[in-house]
Design a protein around this motif. Structure first.
Motif, short mmCIF file in Angstrom:
data_model
loop_
_atom_site.label_atom_id
_atom_site.label_comp_id
_atom_site.label_asym_id
_atom_site.label_seq_id
_atom_site.Cartn_x
_atom_site.Cartn_y
_atom_site.Cartn_z
N LYS A 32 0.84 -1.21 0.00
CA LYS A 32 0.00 0.00 0.00
C LYS A 32 0.87 1.25 0.00
N TYR A 35 0.82 4.11 -2.65
CA TYR A 35 0.06 5.35 -2.48
C TYR A 35 0.98 6.47 -2.01
N THR A 200 -1.93 5.40 4.55
CA THR A 200 -2.03 4.45 3.44
C THR A 200 -3.39 3.74 3.42
N PRO A 257 -5.93 8.20 1.30
CA PRO A 257 -6.64 7.75 0.10
C PRO A 257 -8.08 8.24 0.06
N VAL A 261 -9.01 1.47 -0.08
CA VAL A 261 -7.84 0.82 -0.67
C VAL A 261 -8.06 -0.69 -0.72
N LEU A 276 -2.87 2.39 -7.55
CA LEU A 276 -2.76 2.98 -6.22
C LEU A 276 -1.73 4.11 -6.21
N GLY A 280 -2.56 8.13 -5.21
CA GLY A 280 -1.79 9.00 -4.33
C GLY A 280 -1.36 10.27 -5.02
#
Length: 298
Positions: A32, A35, A200, A257, A261, A276, A280
């Protein structure tokens, strides 16, 4: 080896030389962290280079390209090597006894995408990463210039349960997120008036606070560490609740986010990972004006 199909669209370049006062806090989260890389690249492109940076786990790794001002480096590494078994897989486990191949990352990968060591060691900036001491169950902050930062990065991002602890000065360490998922105490210790936090997971996300039986079993030789693991989720929920109140009062600036996610901790879907990253990047692009105003750049 499968790589992200739109690699050529990732941004490139070098960040400007202007340094902005404040502290940047980077959450972990495995893959993650793409991001975070998108957020950081957009920040650099908009000349937002915050003086003090602290990261945990994937956030610590993401911070390297931000400190060095190498736009797009982190994303290119992750979206190229995700399915390289030496980077993440059996080869990594054989070399480093864990999910991530840090020796491969810091040696072979660095030949293809060199880290700008001069900028990494720029005395105008402070860079710290957190890791959890298995003997005490407490977080240790390792600051660049005062330690082997690459060894500290390895400790900060070494996943529990599936990885061998990293030894630093005879002390075993694992992922900083085992005890503290947001390294906010270091940010407060900087004495800066402005704090920017990159999450994240979406703002509404909260963790299950039920203590882990596996933690008690696997780390019975390290009871204080097991205690820390069992408390970490509740502490995280408390911290994000307080952060949101602080953000409402204008005391901190949170970037998170804008939608749920779906990427998992060890996700291997390259298109999801690439998407992803761009989430971001776009989320940050929408907040550039507000962030600059908060930091006093405008």
């Amino acid at each position: 080896m499968k790589i992200y199909k739109d690699m050529k669209k990732l941004p490139t370049g070098v960040a400007g030389d202007t340094i902005t006062e404040g502290c940047l806090v980077l959450e972990g989260g495995g893959w993650k962290g793409l991001y975070t890389l998108g957020v950081l690249d957009c920040m650099m492109q908009n000349d937002i280079n915050i003086r003090n940076v602290v990261g945990v786990s994937a956030g610590a790794l993401s911070a390297v390209g931000y400190i060095t001002g190498q736009i797009g480096r982190g994303a290119r590494v992750d979206l190229t090597y995700r399915h390289d078994q030496n980077f993440c897989g059996i080869g990594a486990f054989m070399r480093d006894k864990g999910i991530t191949g840090f020796s491969y990352m810091f040696n072979e990968v660095n030949k293809a995408y060199p880290i700008d060591m001069k900028k990494l060691n720029d005395p105008r900036r402070r860079f710290a990463v957190s890791a959890t001491n298995l003997l005490t169950g407490k977080v240790t902050y390792f600051e660049n210039g005062k330690c082997d930062i690459f060894k500290a990065l390895q400790a900060s991002a070494t996943v529990p349960f599936v990885s061998k602890p990293v030894m630093i000065d005879g002390v075993p360490y694992l992922d900083g997120g085992c005890a503290e998922k947001l390294p906010l105490p270091w940010a407060r210790s900087c004495g800066e008036k402005k704090t920017v936090v990159v999450r994240t997971r979406e703002l509404s996300y909260r963790r299950n606070e039920k203590p882990s039986r596996m933690a008690r079993l696997m780390y019975r030789k390290y009871p204080k560490f097991a205690d820390a693991l069992c408390r970490a989720n509740a502490n995280f929920n408390r911290d994000v609740n307080e952060l949101e109140k602080q953000a409402e009062r204008g005391e901190v600036f949170i970037i998170a986010p804008s939608k749920k996610v779906e990427v998992k901790r060890f996700d291997g879907d390259m298109e999801k990972l690439g998407a992803l990253y761009w989430l971001g990047y776009r989320d940050m692009a929408k907040q550039v004006k507000g962030l600059k105003a908060y930091l006093g750049q405008e």
